[in-house]
Design an enzyme around this catalytic site. Structure first.
Site, short mmCIF file in Angstrom:
data_model
loop_
_atom_site.label_atom_id
_atom_site.label_comp_id
_atom_site.label_asym_id
_atom_site.label_seq_id
_atom_site.Cartn_x
_atom_site.Cartn_y
_atom_site.Cartn_z
N ALA A 134 -9.47 7.18 -1.53
CA ALA A 134 -8.08 7.12 -1.12
C ALA A 134 -7.20 6.52 -2.21
O ALA A 134 -6.04 6.92 -2.37
CB ALA A 134 -7.95 6.29 0.16
N GLN A 135 -7.73 5.59 -2.99
CA GLN A 135 -6.89 4.84 -3.91
C GLN A 135 -6.85 5.39 -5.33
O GLN A 135 -5.80 5.32 -5.98
CB GLN A 135 -7.35 3.37 -3.95
CG GLN A 135 -7.08 2.60 -2.67
CD GLN A 135 -5.60 2.59 -2.32
OE1 GLN A 135 -5.15 3.40 -1.51
NE2 GLN A 135 -4.85 1.70 -2.93
N HIS B 20 2.53 0.04 8.99
CA HIS B 20 4.00 0.08 8.99
C HIS B 20 4.56 -0.88 10.04
O HIS B 20 4.99 -0.48 11.11
CB HIS B 20 4.50 1.51 9.22
CG HIS B 20 4.21 2.43 8.09
ND1 HIS B 20 3.14 3.30 8.10
CD2 HIS B 20 4.84 2.59 6.90
CE1 HIS B 20 3.13 3.98 6.97
NE2 HIS B 20 4.15 3.57 6.22
N ASN B 21 4.55 -2.16 9.70
CA ASN B 21 4.98 -3.22 10.61
C ASN B 21 5.94 -4.16 9.89
O ASN B 21 6.34 -3.90 8.75
CB ASN B 21 3.76 -3.98 11.14
CG ASN B 21 2.82 -4.40 10.01
OD1 ASN B 21 3.27 -4.84 8.95
ND2 ASN B 21 1.52 -4.24 10.23
N PHE B 22 6.31 -5.26 10.54
CA PHE B 22 7.29 -6.15 9.94
C PHE B 22 6.74 -6.84 8.69
O PHE B 22 7.50 -7.14 7.76
CB PHE B 22 7.75 -7.21 10.96
CG PHE B 22 8.75 -8.18 10.39
CD1 PHE B 22 10.02 -7.76 10.03
CD2 PHE B 22 8.41 -9.51 10.22
CE1 PHE B 22 10.94 -8.65 9.50
CE2 PHE B 22 9.33 -10.41 9.68
CZ PHE B 22 10.60 -9.98 9.33
N HIS C 189 13.91 -0.07 5.69
CA HIS C 189 13.41 1.23 5.25
C HIS C 189 12.38 1.87 6.20
O HIS C 189 12.20 3.08 6.18
CB HIS C 189 12.81 1.13 3.84
CG HIS C 189 11.39 0.64 3.82
ND1 HIS C 189 11.05 -0.68 4.01
CD2 HIS C 189 10.23 1.32 3.64
CE1 HIS C 189 9.75 -0.80 3.94
NE2 HIS C 189 9.21 0.40 3.71
N ASP D 242 8.15 0.07 -2.18
CA ASP D 242 7.55 0.59 -0.96
C ASP D 242 6.04 0.79 -1.10
O ASP D 242 5.28 0.62 -0.15
CB ASP D 242 8.23 1.91 -0.57
CG ASP D 242 7.81 2.41 0.79
OD1 ASP D 242 7.35 1.58 1.62
OD2 ASP D 242 7.96 3.61 1.06
#
Length: 516
Positions: free
Chosen positions: A450-451, A250-252, A290, A400
């Site tokens: 996980a996917q 969760h970064n730019f 967001h 997202d």
């Protein structure tokens, strides 16, 4: 030392009463002695006076005044007709002070106006002439390191996350300077690539991503629609970038990734002809904002750890509420307000829409939002405001979590980043004695595990619903998801086969040991 007679007023001369002893230093100046005589005689400060001896001879008012006795006390004669009443003196002082304050205020206002005019001229000149590229990455890294070091020393309410308030957010402070990131000229190939989900977000530096975002706002006509100051847009984008943390996921770059996908879906679904520019502006701005100031620990952790964010927002989407708050803290700064030139009514509408879309990114609301969209799909109407609002929420949700729509070489590194952030959280949960989120436990989770479930039960159903409204998205967006699902299922089969072989080896070795 000498003797002076008290007085009462009678025209010009002071009528003598009782002698008063006056003492002064030999080092006193003439002006100081006159002030002392005025005070002793009850005269106004700096009144014009004459000192006389018993014979009427004028005595010089300096340190050479001869000593005398009570019987030969000096007299004072005031050269003014009468003393100024105390009230008149008081009002005169007040009037002088008020006059001075008004004069000062007008001078300050004039200086402010002149400074603002000069700054406006400078901004226009720098916008026209451009700025020389400077190495700001080094400065940014130094700022980040300093901020991280200071935040480590900051004690929070049993919370490892960092929160900022409007009064102490250094990063949101007004900036009159023109942003220093260089403006890149995008090639026609880059412009076309930006409109597609296949865009490789890993090949771009922060400065280049900022320029791409700036281009998107100009290209969609949002700068003209909202009458944005181009320099304010630059300043706002730079402030947005500075308010994303350096988390693994969760970064730019994630912010840019989501916004680029939104820009691509606007072109892919031809939304320019189906939605207003205000609605498109809400989509783009919500995508950019967001995940602002995401701390790297999800809502489950916030709630279980009773962090300050969870307490502040009563366990209801604490992170998403925080992202909204930071977004509007930034817009509240006049120097970063890209919506400064629209009406208050329109800004209120835009604010409500942005809040609605950012809150929709909380995965706890995924089922509720998708079901609402499915209900309106059979009779979807772009002229129906409620239908459009529902579509907007689905679109930002798609963007997202859209990494698996991209080519494998672009998507797979994002999985590694996400797992790294997940494992950081599960490690903290274990160390703090909190419930460990199952899909984040490094001892249980693998990349295929996980996917597969996420792609099969979250991504594909949502994108297939969008496909019903925009059929041409099937080949570009839905098909890559199905291929990603197949890819991870193959990896899962390989993992299971290897695990089975390992289990057989362990069993065989154990049996041999027992026989021996």
């Amino acid at each position: 030392m000498f003797y002076l007679l008290y007085n009462s007023w009678c025209h010009k001369e002071i009528v003598l009463k009782l002698p008063l002893q006056v003492v002064f230093s030999q080092q006193s100046s003439s002006a100081e002695i006159k002030d002392l005589l005025c005070a002793s005689a009850g005269l106004p400060w700096q009144a014009a006076i004459v000192l006389l001896d018993k014979k009427g001879t004028v005595i010089a008012t300096d340190s050479t005044i001869p000593k005398n006795s009570k019987s030969s006390a000096y007299r004072i004669i005031s050269q003014s007709l009468s003393p100024r009443p105390e009230k008149e003196d008081f009002f005169q002082n007040v009037l002088s002070q008020v006059t001075e304050e008004f004069s000062r205020a007008f001078r300050v206002t004039e200086m402010k106006r002149e400074v603002m005019e000069r700054l406006a001229i400078l901004e226009r000149r720098m916008e026209v002439e451009g700025l020389k590229a400077i190495d700001i990455d080094k400065c940014k890294n130094e700022l980040r390191n300093l901020r991280d070091e200071m935040e480590k020393k900051t004690n929070r309410l049993s919370c490892p996350c960092r929160f900022y308030y409007s009064e102490d957010v250094k990063k949101c402070n007004p900036r009159r300077d023109v942003p220093t990131y260089p403006k890149y000229t995008l090639s026609s190939e880059t412009v076309e690539a930006l409109k597609k989900p296949t865009f490789d977000v890993w090949h771009w530096e922060y400065n280049e991503m900022l320029s791409c975002l700036e281009f998107m706002y100009h290209d969609l006509g949002l700068v003209q629609e909202f009458n944005m100051n181009p320099i304010t847009l630059k300043r706002w984008l730079l402030c947005i970038q500075e308010n994303y943390r350096t988390n693994p996921f969760h970064n730019f770059r994630h912010c840019f990734c989501v916004t680029q996908m939104m820009y691509g879906m606007i072109h892919l679904c031809n939304l320019q002809e189906k939605m207003s520019l205000v609605e498109l502006g809400v989509l783009m701005t919500s995508a950019i904002c967001h995940d602002l100031d995401h701390p790297g620990y999800n809502n489950t952790y916030q709630i279980n750890a009773h962090t300050e964010l969870a307490i502040r927002y009563n366990d209801m989407s604490p992170l998403e509420n925080h992202h909204c708050a930071v977004a509007f803290q930034i817009l509240a700064q006049p120097e970063n307000n890209i919506f400064a030139n629209i009406t208050p009514e329109l800004f209120k509408q835009i604010r409500q829409s942005i809040i609605r879309l950012i809150l929709a990114t909380d995965m706890a609301r995924h089922g509720e939002i998708l079901e609402s969209f499915k209900k309106v799909l059979p009779s979807f109407d772009f002229s129906n405001e409620d239908h459009v609002k529902t579509l907007q929420m689905v679109l930002i949700k798609c963007c997202d979590i859209s990494n698996e729509v991209r080519p494998t070489k672009v998507a797979e590194p994002w999985v590694d980043c996400l797992l790294e952030e997940y494992f950081m959280q599960s490690d903290r949960e274990k160390s703090e004695g909190l419930p460990v989120t199952p899909f984040m436990d490094r001892d249980k989770v693998t990349k295929p595990k996980a996917q597969i479930g996420f792609i099969k039960f979250v991504l594909i159903p949502m994108f297939e619903s969008v496909m019903k409204l925009f059929p041409h998205t099937e080949d570009i967006m839905v098909l890559p998801l199905r291929e990603a699902r197949d890819h991870y299922e193959e990896l899962m089969e390989i993992e299971e086969a290897m695990a089975e072989v390992q289990q057989k080896k362990s069993t065989s070795l154990s049996s041999r040991g027992k026989l021996q």
